[in-house]
Design an enzyme around this catalytic site. Structure first.
Site, PDB file in Angstrom:
ATOM      1  N   GLY A  53     -65.967 -10.890 -38.276  1.00  0.00           N
ATOM      2  CA  GLY A  53     -67.172 -10.250 -37.780  1.00  0.00           C
ATOM      3  C   GLY A  53     -67.532 -10.527 -36.338  1.00  0.00           C
ATOM      4  N   GLY A  54     -66.599 -10.958 -35.510  1.00  0.00           N
ATOM      5  CA  GLY A  54     -66.921 -11.224 -34.116  1.00  0.00           C
ATOM      6  C   GLY A  54     -67.077  -9.951 -33.305  1.00  0.00           C
ATOM      7  N   ASN A  62     -57.668  -7.446 -36.070  1.00  0.00           N
ATOM      8  CA  ASN A  62     -57.362  -8.620 -36.894  1.00  0.00           C
ATOM      9  C   ASN A  62     -55.996  -8.531 -37.548  1.00  0.00           C
ATOM     10  OD1 ASN A  62     -60.261 -10.249 -38.424  1.00  0.00           O
ATOM     11  ND2 ASN A  62     -59.776  -9.888 -36.291  1.00  0.00           N
ATOM     12  N   ASN A 121     -60.757 -12.262 -43.947  1.00  0.00           N
ATOM     13  CA  ASN A 121     -60.858 -13.273 -42.906  1.00  0.00           C
ATOM     14  C   ASN A 121     -62.309 -13.437 -42.486  1.00  0.00           C
ATOM     15  OD1 ASN A 121     -60.351 -14.964 -40.643  1.00  0.00           O
ATOM     16  ND2 ASN A 121     -60.207 -13.177 -39.311  1.00  0.00           N
ATOM     17  N   ARG A 200     -61.494  -5.898 -26.533  1.00  0.00           N
ATOM     18  CA  ARG A 200     -62.553  -6.328 -27.445  1.00  0.00           C
ATOM     19  C   ARG A 200     -63.932  -6.078 -26.833  1.00  0.00           C
ATOM     20  NH1 ARG A 200     -61.128  -9.706 -32.222  1.00  0.00           N
ATOM     21  NH2 ARG A 200     -63.361 -10.137 -32.245  1.00  0.00           N
ATOM     22  N   HIS A 278     -58.756 -20.179 -36.175  1.00  0.00           N
ATOM     23  CA  HIS A 278     -59.406 -19.270 -37.120  1.00  0.00           C
ATOM     24  C   HIS A 278     -58.577 -18.025 -37.401  1.00  0.00           C
ATOM     25  CE1 HIS A 278     -62.944 -18.214 -39.382  1.00  0.00           C
ATOM     26  NE2 HIS A 278     -63.182 -17.117 -38.690  1.00  0.00           N
ATOM     27  N   TRP A 279     -57.581 -17.745 -36.550  1.00  0.00           N
ATOM     28  CA  TRP A 279     -56.767 -16.543 -36.697  1.00  0.00           C
ATOM     29  C   TRP A 279     -55.373 -16.892 -37.215  1.00  0.00           C
ATOM     30  CZ3 TRP A 279     -57.856 -13.624 -31.443  1.00  0.00           C
ATOM     31  CH2 TRP A 279     -59.082 -12.952 -31.541  1.00  0.00           C
TER      32      TRP A 279
END
Length: 310
Positions: A53-54, A62, A121, A200, A278-279
């Protein structure tokens, strides 16, 4: 090195536009990407992936690079959750996890898909868990990557470093603020390219994107809905086989957040990726694919009425 939006998927001839689709989900329209066909692995169930959700997050950003590998073994569907990517961006009603899970159910109904394996994720992990709690009969196995809502930080302070950088961007959007946020996603800072940040940022500031991000965020602070997002309190109710995956150096939802989930979910397994943030699907791409495929392949689909498939 190319950013996630530009790399990976092209190597198997699966580019963004050739795999892009759209479908109704109740009153909304969702954008998604699809490739692959059912195989005997995982009982032939489709694999649905839900992104984080960034700012500027989407199904393609993602999971686009991961699509070719997973499509070799599964019918693979990457979904832009409501408010993200090219999907509709309505105001969130109630808590986002429940809101998005309900939309996902309508989306699957539209596609005529009865049961799925579900991989999520961060924010998508929270949606995936809520979906499995609401519609357990529609889920084979779950893979949750540093999932929001389920992660409970026992030792790290809240908000975490990654969440602080997310809040900084929300208050004053800029490419510098976005770079600072994305930098908390990975250990390997070479992945944080100018190209990735620019793409992004463009997505995060597209019409309706900032309002949608704020609506999503407020659903976790609103007194009428925030408790519904505390998924760790419902962990004991989750009966589906669940693979928890975490980057050891995750600075958004740190590794200690896995402990309550691992203890409380009856059929939980934990896999930790070293030198990874996190990825995991990007930073530990091949190991992530192998671990997930092996886990999903152990699922045996049985006819209804002949026991709970696992």
């Amino acid at each position: 090195m190319a950013g996630p939006e530009q790399s990976g998927a092209g190597r198997a001839g699966l580019d963004r536009e050739s795999t892009r689709r759209s479908a109704k989900a109740g009153e909304l329209t969702l954008n998604y990407y699809e490739a692959g066909a059912p195989t005997p692995l995982g009982g032939g169930l489709p694999l649905v992936m839900l992104h984080g959700g960034g700012p500027g997050a989407s199904a393609w950003s993602n999971f686009g690079p991961a699509l070719p590998g997973f499509a070799e073994d599964f019918r693979t569907i990457l979904v832009d959750q409501p408010g993200f990517g090219q999907s509709d961006k309505p105001p969130v009603v109630g808590n986002y996890f429940r809101f998005s899970a309900t939309v996902l159910k309508d989306f699957l109904d539209e596609l005529g898909i009865d049961r799925i394996h579900l991989l999520g994720n961060s924010l998508g992990g929270g949606t995936a868990m809520r979906f499995a709690l609401m519609f357990p009969e529609r889920v084979g196995r779950l893979v949750l990557m540093g999932p929001g809502g389920l992660s409970l930080n026992l030792f790290h302070a809240d908000p975490t470093e990654g969440v602080k950088r997310l809040m900084d961007f929300s208050m004053a959007p800029s490419e510098d603020a976005l770079r600072a946020f994305i930098s908390t996603m990975v250990v390997d800072q070479s992945l944080v390219t100018a190209e990735l940040v620019a793409q992004r940022f463009a997505d995060a500031t597209a019409p309706g994107a900032q309002e949608a991000l704020q609506s999503m965020g407020m659903s976790f602070w609103n007194p009428d809905s925030y408790e519904d997002g505390l998924l760790w309190r419902d962990a004991h109710q989750l009966r589906r086989p669940t693979l928890l995956t975490w980057g050891r150096e995750d600075r958004v939802n740190p590794l200690d957040g896995a402990l309550v989930a691992l203890k409380m979910i009856p059929k939980a397994t934990l896999h930790v990726f070293p030198n990874c943030g996190h990825w995991a699907q990007i930073e530990a791409a091949e190991e992530f694919r192998q671990v997930c495929t092996a886990y999903l392949s152990r699922h045996v689909e049985r006819p209804r009425g002949q026991g709970d498939p696992a």
